[in-house]
Design an enzyme around this catalytic site. Sequence first.
Site, PDB file in Angstrom:
ATOM      1  N   CYS A   1       4.032  -7.892   4.790  1.00 17.57           N
ATOM      2  CA  CYS A   1       4.737  -7.055   5.875  1.00 17.57           C
ATOM      3  C   CYS A   1       6.139  -6.868   5.656  1.00 17.57           C
ATOM      4  CB  CYS A   1       4.473  -7.958   7.097  1.00 17.57           C
ATOM      5  SG  CYS A   1       2.472  -8.166   7.698  1.00 17.57           S
TER       6      CYS A   1
ATOM      7  N   CYS B   1       4.446 -12.908   7.432  1.00 18.71           N
ATOM      8  CA  CYS B   1       3.516 -12.109   6.504  1.00 18.71           C
ATOM      9  C   CYS B   1       4.447 -11.576   5.534  1.00 18.71           C
ATOM     10  CB  CYS B   1       2.796 -11.343   7.463  1.00 18.71           C
ATOM     11  SG  CYS B   1       1.931 -10.080   6.050  1.00 18.71           S
TER      12      CYS B   1
END
Length: 145
Positions: free
Chosen positions: A62, A59
């Site tokens: 992230c 991600c």
Amino acid sequence: MGNCLAKKSHTKDDDSDQHVEFASGNVTLITTKESWEQKLEEARKDGKIVLANFSAVWCGPCKVIAPYYCEMSEKYTSIMFLLVDVDELTDFSTSWDIKATPTFFFLKDGQEIDKLVGANKPELEKKLVAIADSAPPQNKQQSLV
């Protein structure tokens, strides 16, 4: 930087520069439901708020917020910072109704008291400050053992 999630690559083409330290500082990587329960019980005994980051190594947002999350874990020692890899603990993450990563849950005595979806640094810090300011005085000065 190394891959702190210790996740084995599923492909041989992974570039090492794509790995980000997701669990450094005072962030604890949760790898089992049992370790989750253990940490929540520890937080209950210590009177700490838990901030759980449900994240994924693939991600982009992230990866962007991971270093900041680790930095905040060193700044706000009255809060227990946990990291859950949604791909490693799929069923567990599903039980928390994770629809996007990262998703941050603020927990007190195991119950959700706040939530933030997305890698929004200003909003995360705003919530952290509010939570830290509401912590009992003995926990504000407490350092991690």
